[in-house]
Design a protein around this motif. Structure first.
Motif, PDB file in Angstrom:
ATOM      1  N   THR A  11      35.263  30.462  37.410  1.00  0.00           N
ATOM      2  CA  THR A  11      35.629  30.806  36.025  1.00  0.00           C
ATOM      3  C   THR A  11      35.518  29.573  35.136  1.00  0.00           C
ATOM      4  OG1 THR A  11      37.160  32.466  36.883  1.00  0.00           O
ATOM      5  CG2 THR A  11      37.475  31.803  34.598  1.00  0.00           C
ATOM      6  N   LEU A  12      35.983  28.450  35.636  1.00  0.00           N
ATOM      7  CA  LEU A  12      35.909  27.215  34.845  1.00  0.00           C
ATOM      8  C   LEU A  12      34.448  26.837  34.592  1.00  0.00           C
ATOM      9  CD1 LEU A  12      37.334  24.823  33.499  1.00  0.00           C
ATOM     10  CD2 LEU A  12      37.323  23.646  35.710  1.00  0.00           C
ATOM     11  N   THR A  16      42.365  34.926  31.045  1.00  0.00           N
ATOM     12  CA  THR A  16      43.126  36.021  31.641  1.00  0.00           C
ATOM     13  C   THR A  16      42.246  37.263  31.693  1.00  0.00           C
ATOM     14  OG1 THR A  16      45.099  35.091  30.630  1.00  0.00           O
ATOM     15  CG2 THR A  16      45.274  37.354  31.460  1.00  0.00           C
ATOM     16  N   TYR A  17      42.132  37.814  32.881  1.00  0.00           N
ATOM     17  CA  TYR A  17      41.398  39.076  33.032  1.00  0.00           C
ATOM     18  C   TYR A  17      42.416  40.196  33.115  1.00  0.00           C
ATOM     19  CZ  TYR A  17      37.448  36.130  34.391  1.00  0.00           C
ATOM     20  OH  TYR A  17      36.466  35.198  34.415  1.00  0.00           O
ATOM     21  N   VAL A  41      45.333  39.186  35.280  1.00  0.00           N
ATOM     22  CA  VAL A  41      45.064  38.157  36.293  1.00  0.00           C
ATOM     23  C   VAL A  41      44.778  36.861  35.546  1.00  0.00           C
ATOM     24  CG1 VAL A  41      43.515  37.439  38.159  1.00  0.00           C
ATOM     25  CG2 VAL A  41      44.106  39.870  37.879  1.00  0.00           C
ATOM     26  N   HIS A  42      45.585  35.844  35.807  1.00  0.00           N
ATOM     27  CA  HIS A  42      45.400  34.565  35.114  1.00  0.00           C
ATOM     28  C   HIS A  42      44.478  33.692  35.952  1.00  0.00           C
ATOM     29  CE1 HIS A  42      48.517  35.720  32.296  1.00  0.00           C
ATOM     30  NE2 HIS A  42      49.250  36.109  33.350  1.00  0.00           N
ATOM     31  N   ALA A  43      43.211  33.635  35.559  1.00  0.00           N
ATOM     32  CA  ALA A  43      42.235  32.860  36.333  1.00  0.00           C
ATOM     33  C   ALA A  43      42.358  31.380  36.020  1.00  0.00           C
ATOM     34  CB  ALA A  43      40.835  33.345  36.040  1.00  0.00           C
ATOM     35  N   ASP A  66      30.890  32.516  29.752  1.00  0.00           N
ATOM     36  CA  ASP A  66      32.098  33.304  29.530  1.00  0.00           C
ATOM     37  C   ASP A  66      32.906  32.582  28.449  1.00  0.00           C
ATOM     38  OD1 ASP A  66      33.889  35.317  29.880  1.00  0.00           O
ATOM     39  OD2 ASP A  66      34.396  34.850  31.973  1.00  0.00           O
ATOM     40  N   ARG A  67      33.781  33.327  27.794  1.00  0.00           N
ATOM     41  CA  ARG A  67      34.579  32.693  26.741  1.00  0.00           C
ATOM     42  C   ARG A  67      36.043  32.583  27.204  1.00  0.00           C
ATOM     43  NH1 ARG A  67      31.730  32.598  21.769  1.00  0.00           N
ATOM     44  NH2 ARG A  67      29.872  33.903  21.812  1.00  0.00           N
TER      45      ARG A  67
END
Lengths: 230, 405
Positions: free
Chosen positions: A49-50, A13-14, A21-23, A58-59
């Motif tokens: 993102t994945l 989530t950003y 924003v739920h990526a 990224d975490r």
């Protein structure tokens, strides 16, 4: 086959402003050694993102991620950098070669970071450049190479550290059809001959057509996971 | 390869590299030239003032400097015997006997500073002979006195006229004498011109009834670099209860204060220069870091550690700094050398002000390797410190965000 990547309930989530924003919304995924996987989906579906989370760039906000049998979500920053260097190969859409280094030096670079001896680095880099068909371009700088050639150098660089798998984010987006075909042939050969695992995020139908497995994302969720055409 | 990578990286954007190197170059050039001019001007001023009268070092009676009394004289012969042979052979020694007296001619009377000198030694030290504007310098005979032009004008006297002096001699003796004026001396300073009277040392000793005693022995050092060694030699051999060793700084505290104040303001200007140039260099480093954010993100992604990345960026700035300071040094040295050999000539009011104090109206930069070394070092340190900025950026950098830019 041994699993190389395992994710369970990955969310990301950003919060750019006040509205989150739920990526990614709970992605469960297992990718085995030797797979040739394409992750597809519309823009904003969460593909990159994945890929970033699988690649340790990224975490996740929540969930479990295991790469090569290790839970990388708990790694320190330096451990994660070293892990990426030693176990993951990256191919980017814009090639991202180091402009001041030759093709040979670009491929050697990751091995230099691994502190391999010069002779060994040189030998492996030459082998990889041979594998991607660039024996005659070893001393050329990126600016002297075409887009397709640069991307092939990028593939050679990604393979330099003998990674567990290669992540390629839209690797053919900037290539013409001939270069795309050549690149896919090279990667498919490496996949078949060396059992190298490839995971692509792509919109390119030519890549999707060559994938063994196609995972479709939409709104941060896997909506389909099917065998490919090949 | 990191070093080679850093070196190649700095030439990726030649213009930016050259602009940054030029900032560093100008920092070294301006600061070296400024410091050289500042040091040189003061050295020149001090040399002029010191060589005009005081000398760099004097040996006096213990209380003479404070009391200025003729009773605080010292025996010349005894003093010379106490001085080490090596010291006597190394430096010219110029004896003086000085005190105040009332000078009179016709119906006019005024105070005067009478200085008994050894004409030859004094001329070698202060170039007194060259300041004679009329008359002669004890060439034909030892009699007579030299007076300042201003004093002669006050008394309306000329060469060949006579002045009468009245004072208190050694241990309260009466001191009265009549001396013909054999020459006039030009002093740029009006105060000195109105008060100075030179006479032969023997005449002065006779006038003040001191015998072979003097008030001071000027040590003729060539320059102030010889001062510490000379002072050390004197302190180890002279009885400090009887003698005082005075250097030019003690004898001219006002000059020292003026020098310190000027140095302080020059340092403020220098700091402002450093700040301006630091901003210039920092601006380039900022641009360099910002422009390469994407590339730095990629390098982080493929496994370059933050410290390695920072090391590479730091080396790049340091290399630019080295190129800049090297060029700055190579330009500053011959430029300052040339200016020290061909100093700026002052004109107009500035020139008059210098001449008033007996100084040649020029600005001669000092050619001192220490100035270049310090400026090169200082500017280089500023550059290397500024080069830590990328560390701050890289420390917080997230590869995904960097590559999104």
């Amino acid at each position: 086959m041994k699993p190389v990547i395992v994710t369970k309930g990955i969310t990301k989530t950003y919060q750019p402003d006040t509205i989150p924003v739920h990526a990614l919304r709970g992605v469960d995924l297992t990718i085995d050694e030797g797979e040739f996987v394409a992750i597809v989906g519309p823009s904003g579906s969460g593909k990159t993102t994945l890929l970033n989370i699988i690649g340790g760039l990224d975490r996740p906000s929540a969930g479990y991620i295991e790469v090569g049998g290790k839970d990388i979500s708990k790694f320190s920053d330096n451990a994660l950098i070293d892990f990426r260097r030693d176990h993951i190969g990256f191919v980017f859409q814009a090639y991202n070669l180091i402009p001041v280094l030759t093709a040979l030096e670009n491929v050697e670079f990751v091995m230099l970071l691994q502190q391999l001896p010069k002779e060994k680095r040189n030998q492996r880099a030459m082998e990889l450049l041979h594998a991607v068909g660039l024996d005659d371009k070893v001393n050329k700088r990126p600016i002297e190479l075409s887009g397709g050639q640069q991307q092939r150098v990028a593939v050679a660089r990604a393979l330099a550290s003998k990674p567990a798998f290669v992540l390629a984010d839209e690797p053919t987006a900037n290539l013409d059809s001939v270069s795309t075909g050549q690149l896919l042939d090279i990667m498919a050969n490496l996949n078949q001959e060396e059992q190298m695992t490839f995971v692509f995020s792509t919109h390119d139908q030519r890549v999707i057509d060559r994938a063994h497995r196609v995972i479709t994302l939409e709104d941060g969720k896997i909506i389909s996971d099917r065998k490919g055409h090949v | 390869m990191l070093l080679s990578l850093a070196w190649r990286n700095i030439w990726r954007n030649k213009r930016r590299t050259l602009i940054t190197a030029a900032s560093v170059l100008f920092a070294v050039l301006f600061s070296s030239v400024m410091q050289s001019i500042q040091h040189g001007t003061w050295d020149h001023m001090v040399d002029n003032v010191v060589n005009y009268y005081y000398g760099y070092l004097q040996i006096q009676g213990k209380k003479f400097w404070d009391d200025r009394s003729i009773d605080e004289v010292i025996d010349r012969q005894t003093l010379l015997e106490k001085l080490p042979e090596g010291f006597k052979n190394s430096y010219p020694l110029v004896p003086r006997l000085e005190s105040f007296a009332l000078a009179s001619a016709g119906n006019r009377t005024q105070g005067a500073l009478m200085i008994g000198i050894d004409p030859e030694a004094e001329n070698a030290l202060t170039g007194l002979k060259g300041r004679i504007s009329k008359g002669d310098y004890w060439q034909s005979s030892p009699e007579g006195i030299l007076v300042g032009e201003g004093l002669a004008e006050n008394f309306k006297i000329d060469v060949g006229d006579t002045l009468i002096f009245l004072s208190q001699g050694y241990h309260g003796a009466n001191a009265i004498g009549e001396y013909p004026v054999r020459g006039l001396i030009h002093f740029a300073s009006p105060d000195l011109s109105k008060t100075m009277v030179y006479l032969h040392l023997e005449d002065a000793q006779q006038f003040y009834a001191t015998g072979d005693q003097i008030t001071s022995l000027v040590v003729g050092l060539k320059d102030k670099e010889e001062l510490p060694g000379a002072i050390k030699a004197l302190h180890s051999d002279l009885d400090t209860a009887t003698y005082a060793v005075k250097d030019w700084q003690e004898m001219m505290p006002e000059l020292m204060q003026a020098k310190e104040m000027d140095t302080a303001s020059a340092n403020v200007i220098l700091i402002i220069l450093y700040i301006i140039i630091s901003f210039g260099i920092f601006g380039t480093i900022l641009m360099m870091t910002k422009d390469r954010q994407y590339e730095l993100g990629v390098l982080l992604s493929i496994g370059m550690r933050r410290m390695q990345l920072f090391g590479m960026m730091w080396m790049e700035v340091v290399m630019i700094g080295l190129v800049g300071v090297a060029m700055g040094f190579l330009i500053s040295v011959p430029l300052v050398k040339y200016l020290s050999l061909h100093p700026f000539q002052m004109t107009g009011e500035y020139a008059k002000a210098y001449e008033k104090f007996g100084a040649e109206p020029i600005i001669p930069p000092a050619f001192d390797w220490n100035i270049f070394s310090w400026q090169v070092l200082f500017v280089f340190v500023i550059t290397t410190v500024l080069a830590f900025y990328p560390f701050w950026v890289i420390r917080k950098m997230k590869p995904v965000e960097a590559m999104r830019l």
